[in-house]
Motif scaffolding. Structure first.
Motif: not given
Length: 579
Positions: A40, A57-58, A97, A208, A214, A216, A221, A237
């Motif tokens: 990912c 996710t970002f 994060w 990832c 990972a 995110c 996430y 998240n």
């Protein structure tokens, strides 16, 4: 009796799940992946599904609204100076994060107390450095080549020379080599996502590859990647501090393809069945959306949803074209005389299906030059002209020189029968009739000297695999853009693009696309793209056959899921129509 009881129990469980999912906070959505996921990592996201995962996710410096216009993301504001070459972004403070519960192996036992979760300017600096580094081999690196030294770095220069730096913990400054009207849109794409430097190095090359590897900062996430099915599970998240909260508690990405595979199973979080050789089998998107426990939304060909009940929401995108492509990895199709002979002999109107629309060009009709500006309205149509049989026969007569001048071509370009030209054309089984019509027209003009074998594939997934392998001369195939911008579509066929399935590396064409990239105004971008589009047709590399469309289909519970202007990247977070 046991089967009947089990069925009743399952129905009651499913009803309970439906009731429990009435509120937004307890929803669970399932979206498609066009190939199994193994990572990912947003910097190397290859394909619409993986870019959809990155989008959810970002959070980059900016996001795009539903019309493709830049809006604040992790940056609350920005300024542009230096004649359009210096961008300064001011980050929202307090962004975090998300740390999962399984990161002890890489961050240490007390990592939740010792690891700083603050999202800072350096995270964006490092993310962009990774995106253009030659070692990363990002499929979308070219969209960031306007950044100072980016293209040189991609060719092997030192990544630290990139024109990106932090001015304190919450300010990012980016210097461009030339003004780029679409730069903000590029910063909203997967390769421009932030990457925490210390966490990345702590993963020791495994970044990832799973949820615990990972980090995110988006609405969701990564919880896990299923190594058997290639599916990905995202969860809401709890540490997200941005403006676009998640629509659901969980988001499953399932290996799916609109033209292949079997329907989804009875699980509330659909998983793929496995084939006899252990490979995952894709679910059918439209069939799965209509099942009670299948996909929540997905993009399919527009003609598939003609008779779909009104309870399903559909949004159409003019993002697809049917193309005749000459494989430049084939010694035969690489011959200019052959390409031009067939191009001059091709009558597009004779092979277009009755219910299809005439092509507007190689670039899909819905593509943009800049945000909100339709490319085709500025550029007009760029299509193959009427057949010119005199030119076609003249070019075809010149192909004999290929046999006479290169002894090694005997038996490959020409078959066992002297002067017989053997060509392999690949297409979907559903397109066999159109392909045969095309071949018959060629043979009527060139006679028995031309021998064409038509090889078909049952679905687009298998045809795409054949395209990647490159063992064909000509392909009759649909191509769905995964980007709303015309210049990025054209970049697909440059020599440095990893998505270049026809293997074209023409310096003149590469230069035309580079010229389009460096153009700063909407009109000049359109003119440059038109020139490059015309070049592909005039050289016989690609012939547009018809314009096609796709539709985003969603069931009642997923009506708020939306796609980008290309109908490619899906979003499952709240984004107001007007921001």
């Amino acid at each position: 009796m046991w089967k009947k009881v089990t069925a009743v129990v399952l129905c009651l469980i499913f009803a309970a799940l439906l009731l429990s999912s009435c509120g937004k906070s307890s929803k669970s959505f399932a979206l498609p992946l066009e190939k199994p996921a193994t990572s990912c990592d947003p910097q190397i996201a290859d394909g619409n599904g993986l870019r959809s995962i990155a989008n959810n996710t970002f959070e980059g410096l900016v996001r795009l609204d539903r019309d493709g216009r830049p809006i604040p993301g992790a940056a609350s504001s920005w300024t542009i100076s230096g004649g359009g070459t210096i961008y300064t972004f001011h980050l929202r403070q307090g962004q975090k994060w998300h740390l999962t519960d399984g990161m002890e192996d890489i961050l240490g036992k007390s990592y939740k107390k010792t690891f700083s979760t603050a999202v800072t300017a350096d995270d964006f600096v490092f993310g962009l450095q990774r995106a253009v580094a030659s070692s990363t081999d990002s499929p979308m690196a070219a969209s960031l080549f306007c950044i100072l030294n980016a293209e040189a770095i991609h060719a092997g220069a030192t990544p630290s020379a990139l024109g990106v730096r932090s001015l304190g913990p919450y300010t990012v400054q980016i210097q461009l080599e030339w003004p780029n009207a679409n730069f903000l849109a590029a910063l909203a794409s997967a390769p421009a996502m932030p990457c925490n430097r210390s966490f990345f190095h702590a993963t020791a090359g495994r970044y990832c590859l799973d949820g615990d590897l990972a980090l995110c900062n988006g609405p969701y996430y990564v919880s896990s990647i299923n190594s058997t099915t290639g599916g990905v599970l995202l969860k809401k998240n709890p540490d997200y501090q941005g403006e676009y909260p998640a629509l659901a508690d969980s988001l499953s990405f399932v290996y799916a393809d609109d033209l292949g595979g079997v329907g989804s199973g009875s699980s509330t979080e659909p998983e793929q069945q496995e084939s006899t050789n252990g490979d995952p089998v894709p679910v059918d998107i439209l069939t799965s959306i209509q099942s009670e426990s299948g996909l929540s939304a997905g993009v399919v060909d527009a003609d598939e949803v003609t008779n779909l009940p009104r309870k399903y929401k559909t949004t159409s995108y003019e993002n697809q074209v049917k193309l005749l492509c000459f494989n430049q990895k084939s010694k035969l199709a690489k011959n200019g005389s052959l390409r031009m002979a067939l191009a001059c002999a091709t009558d597009v109107t004779a092979i277009r299906e009755i219910d299809s629309r005439a092509p507007s060009g190689i670039i899909p009709a819905g593509s943009m030059t800049t945000a909100g500006k339709n490319y085709r309205r500025s550029a007009g149509y760029v299509v193959l002209g009427k057949p010119d049989l005199n030119k076609a026969k003249k070019y075809f007569a010149g192909i004999k020189a290929l046999q006479d001048s290169e002894e090694e071509n005997k038996g490959t370009v020409y078959g066992d029968t002297p002067d017989t030209l053997n060509i392999t054309l690949i297409c979907l089984a559903n397109d066999r009739g159109a392909a045969q019509s095309l071949v018959q027209n060629w043979q009527k003009i060139f006679g028995t000297t031309l021998s064409v074998t038509v090889k078909t594939y049952p679905n687009q997934l298998k045809l795409n695999s054949a395209l990647e392998k490159g063992k064909y001369d000509i392909a009759y195939t649909s191509y769905r853009t995964d980007d709303a911008y015309a210049v990025n579509f054209l970049d697909t066929f440059t020599g440095t693009s990893s998505a270049n399935f026809i293997g074209l590396n023409d310096p003149a064409y590469n230069a035309l696309v580079a010229k389009a990239r460096t153009a700063s105004m909407d009109g000049s971008i359109a003119a440059c793209c038109k020139e490059a589009e015309r070049y592909l047709i005039q050289k016989g590399y690609i012939i547009p056959i018809r314009q096609e469309s796709s539709s985003l289909v969603s069931n009642k519970g997923a009506k708020d899921i939306f796609a980008d202007p290309a109908g490619a990247v899906l979003s499952a977070f709240i984004l107001e129509e007007e921001k």
